[in-house]
Design a protein around this motif. Structure first.
Motif, PDB file in Angstrom:
ATOM      1  N   GLY A  88       5.734  15.110  -9.967  1.00 11.46           N
ATOM      2  CA  GLY A  88       6.150  13.940 -10.202  1.00 11.46           C
ATOM      3  C   GLY A  88       7.794  13.368  -9.798  1.00 11.46           C
ATOM      4  O   GLY A  88       8.194  12.388  -9.987  1.00 11.46           O
ATOM      5  N   VAL A  89       8.231  14.274  -9.007  1.00 10.91           N
ATOM      6  CA  VAL A  89       9.547  13.917  -8.200  1.00 10.91           C
ATOM      7  C   VAL A  89       9.073  13.533  -7.028  1.00 10.91           C
ATOM      8  O   VAL A  89       8.360  14.159  -6.154  1.00 10.91           O
ATOM      9  N   VAL A  90       9.563  12.157  -6.894  1.00 10.11           N
ATOM     10  CA  VAL A  90       8.927  11.327  -5.502  1.00 10.11           C
ATOM     11  C   VAL A  90      10.052  11.155  -4.749  1.00 10.11           C
ATOM     12  O   VAL A  90      11.121  10.786  -5.092  1.00 10.11           O
ATOM     13  N   ARG A  91       9.851  11.222  -3.284  1.00  7.70           N
ATOM     14  CA  ARG A  91      10.813  10.667  -2.305  1.00  7.70           C
ATOM     15  C   ARG A  91      10.227   9.775  -1.336  1.00  7.70           C
ATOM     16  O   ARG A  91       8.969   9.657  -1.049  1.00  7.70           O
ATOM     17  N   ILE A  92      11.118   8.591  -1.169  1.00  7.67           N
ATOM     18  CA  ILE A  92      10.467   7.708  -0.136  1.00  7.67           C
ATOM     19  C   ILE A  92      10.783   7.924   1.024  1.00  7.67           C
ATOM     20  O   ILE A  92      11.750   8.307   1.646  1.00  7.67           O
ATOM     21  N   VAL A  93       9.688   8.088   1.852  1.00  7.42           N
ATOM     22  CA  VAL A  93       9.620   8.649   3.191  1.00  7.42           C
ATOM     23  C   VAL A  93       9.532   7.591   4.199  1.00  7.42           C
ATOM     24  O   VAL A  93      10.372   7.476   5.322  1.00  7.42           O
ATOM     25  N   LYS A  94       8.909   6.321   3.918  1.00 10.22           N
ATOM     26  CA  LYS A  94       9.147   5.174   4.583  1.00 10.22           C
ATOM     27  C   LYS A  94       9.029   4.044   3.601  1.00 10.22           C
ATOM     28  O   LYS A  94       8.437   3.877   2.681  1.00 10.22           O
ATOM     29  N   ASP A  95      10.322   3.313   3.686  1.00  4.96           N
ATOM     30  CA  ASP A  95      10.358   2.077   2.829  1.00  4.96           C
ATOM     31  C   ASP A  95       9.724   0.856   3.379  1.00  4.96           C
ATOM     32  O   ASP A  95       9.181   0.761   4.385  1.00  4.96           O
ATOM     33  N   LEU A  96       9.615  -0.101   2.450  1.00  4.98           N
ATOM     34  CA  LEU A  96       9.160  -1.622   2.915  1.00  4.98           C
ATOM     35  C   LEU A  96       9.958  -2.111   3.983  1.00  4.98           C
ATOM     36  O   LEU A  96      11.306  -1.946   4.026  1.00  4.98           O
ATOM     37  N   ASP A  97       9.151  -3.048   4.819  1.00 12.34           N
ATOM     38  CA  ASP A  97       9.989  -4.119   5.794  1.00 12.34           C
ATOM     39  C   ASP A  97      10.337  -5.217   5.030  1.00 12.34           C
ATOM     40  O   ASP A  97      11.081  -5.862   5.621  1.00 12.34           O
ATOM     41  N   LEU A  98       9.473  -5.915   4.178  1.00 10.28           N
ATOM     42  CA  LEU A  98       9.562  -6.972   3.756  1.00 10.28           C
ATOM     43  C   LEU A  98      10.456  -7.108   2.446  1.00 10.28           C
ATOM     44  O   LEU A  98      10.459  -6.102   1.768  1.00 10.28           O
ATOM     45  N   GLY A 124       0.819  -1.211   0.104  1.00 10.58           N
ATOM     46  CA  GLY A 124       0.059   0.000  -0.036  1.00 10.58           C
ATOM     47  C   GLY A 124       0.920   1.418   0.195  1.00 10.58           C
ATOM     48  O   GLY A 124       1.883   1.186   0.520  1.00 10.58           O
ATOM     49  N   VAL A 125       0.592   2.133  -0.966  1.00 14.72           N
ATOM     50  CA  VAL A 125       1.031   3.619  -0.815  1.00 14.72           C
ATOM     51  C   VAL A 125       0.375   4.462   0.252  1.00 14.72           C
ATOM     52  O   VAL A 125      -0.781   4.817  -0.234  1.00 14.72           O
ATOM     53  N   MET A 144       4.432   1.447   2.009  1.00 11.38           N
ATOM     54  CA  MET A 144       5.429   2.372   1.858  1.00 11.38           C
ATOM     55  C   MET A 144       5.028   3.746   1.742  1.00 11.38           C
ATOM     56  O   MET A 144       3.834   3.894   1.304  1.00 11.38           O
ATOM     57  N   ALA A 145       5.616   5.035   2.154  1.00 10.37           N
ATOM     58  CA  ALA A 145       4.861   6.220   2.190  1.00 10.37           C
ATOM     59  C   ALA A 145       5.905   7.029   1.163  1.00 10.37           C
ATOM     60  O   ALA A 145       7.301   6.980   1.233  1.00 10.37           O
ATOM     61  N   VAL A 146       5.372   7.738   0.320  1.00  7.46           N
ATOM     62  CA  VAL A 146       6.222   8.460  -0.685  1.00  7.46           C
ATOM     63  C   VAL A 146       5.769   9.946  -0.372  1.00  7.46           C
ATOM     64  O   VAL A 146       4.444  10.096  -0.164  1.00  7.46           O
ATOM     65  N   SER A 147       6.405  10.880  -0.699  1.00  5.93           N
ATOM     66  CA  SER A 147       5.826  12.258  -0.769  1.00  5.93           C
ATOM     67  C   SER A 147       6.507  12.827  -2.012  1.00  5.93           C
ATOM     68  O   SER A 147       7.371  12.541  -2.480  1.00  5.93           O
ATOM     69  N   SER A 148       5.428  13.510  -2.695  1.00  4.69           N
ATOM     70  CA  SER A 148       5.658  13.917  -4.093  1.00  4.69           C
ATOM     71  C   SER A 148       5.836  15.574  -3.964  1.00  4.69           C
ATOM     72  O   SER A 148       5.170  16.216  -3.134  1.00  4.69           O
ATOM     73  N   TYR A 149       6.593  16.309  -4.490  1.00  6.16           N
ATOM     74  CA  TYR A 149       7.008  17.623  -4.432  1.00  6.16           C
ATOM     75  C   TYR A 149       5.717  18.439  -5.350  1.00  6.16           C
ATOM     76  O   TYR A 149       5.435  17.844  -6.371  1.00  6.16           O
ATOM     77  N   GLY A 150       5.451  19.402  -4.693  1.00  2.00           N
ATOM     78  CA  GLY A 150       4.503  20.074  -5.673  1.00  2.00           C
ATOM     79  C   GLY A 150       3.555  20.894  -4.570  1.00  2.00           C
ATOM     80  O   GLY A 150       3.728  20.889  -3.403  1.00  2.00           O
TER      81      GLY A 150
END
Ligand code: IMP
Ligand code: MG
Length: 197
Positions: free
Chosen positions: A94-104, A56-57, A81-87
């Motif tokens: 469209g520029v994405v930053r991974i804020v929380k990565d997957l555990d598995l 899940g995003v 995972m949590a992503v944050s897009s600038y804007g």
């Protein structure tokens, strides 16, 4: 829910009735329930004998993922995972930053990426590339909403809940500056900065 019961954030100070941010309803709670049940059945059939990993995003997909998972009759596993897009509040860069990565570990897994909404497809294309590099056995995408009009390429979604017009929408997980995620329906956002990118 009976017709007499107010919807979440209903009438009252700061509630739905007094909020100009709430525009036309695009998908009702009943339509959500019916479509998500059908998506769950389809996934159950397509992945029979396997144990897919739902990714899940956050935060937008949390509500959809929770309902979808309950409609799938298979031993699913979860990761987020949590992503944050600038804007700005309503426009993606469209520029994405991974804020929380997957555990598995995704190696050899049948991964279903669960997204709230696809608009330009830029966020999805970034995530797909990122997840594919982790060697899953398969990678498919299930998006609740496809906002039509801005995709330059076919976003290649295996499962789509609803194709909706290009308006910016809120509710059922979707926000503007963190508000409106708890609405039990999807509606057009009518507040400031609501022009279509
Ligand atoms: P894309 O990269 O243009 O496809 O935008 C995808 C991301 O932007 C989604 O995952 C959402 O977080 C956000 N987004 C795009 N359209 C909307 C909308 O109508 N309402 C709320 N968030 C949106
Ligand atoms: Mg999102």
């Amino acid at each position: 829910m009976s017709a007499e019961q107010p919807l979440a954030g209903g009438p009252g100070p700061g509630g739905a009735a007094s909020d100009p941010g709430l525009g036309r309803v695009i998908v009702t709670p009943e339509q959500l329930a019916e479509r998500i049940t059908a998506l769950g059945r389809q996934i159950t059939t397509d992945y029979a004998g396997r144990a897919p990993l739902l990714v899940g995003v956050l935060k937008g997909a949390f509500m959809f993922m929770s309902d979808l998972a309950r409609a799938i009759d298979l031993p699913v596993e979860f990761d987020f995972m949590a992503v944050s897009s600038y804007g700005t509040a309503t426009k993606t860069s469209g520029v994405v930053r991974i804020v929380k990565d997957l555990d598995l570990d995704l190696t050899g897994r049948d991964v279903i990426l669960v997204e709230d909404i696809v608009h330009s497809g830029l966020t999805l294309s970034y995530l797909r590339k990122n997840l594919r590099a982790r060697d899953p056995a398969s990678l498919e995408v299930c998006a609740l909403l496809l906002r039509e009009g801005l995709q330059k390429h076919d976003p290649g979604l295996r499962y789509v809940g609803f194709r909706i017009p290009p308006d910016f929408v809120i509710g059922y997980g979707l926000d503007v500056a963190e508000r409106y995620r708890n609405l039990p329906f999807v509606c057009v956002y009518g507040g400031p900065d609501s022009s279509v990118p």
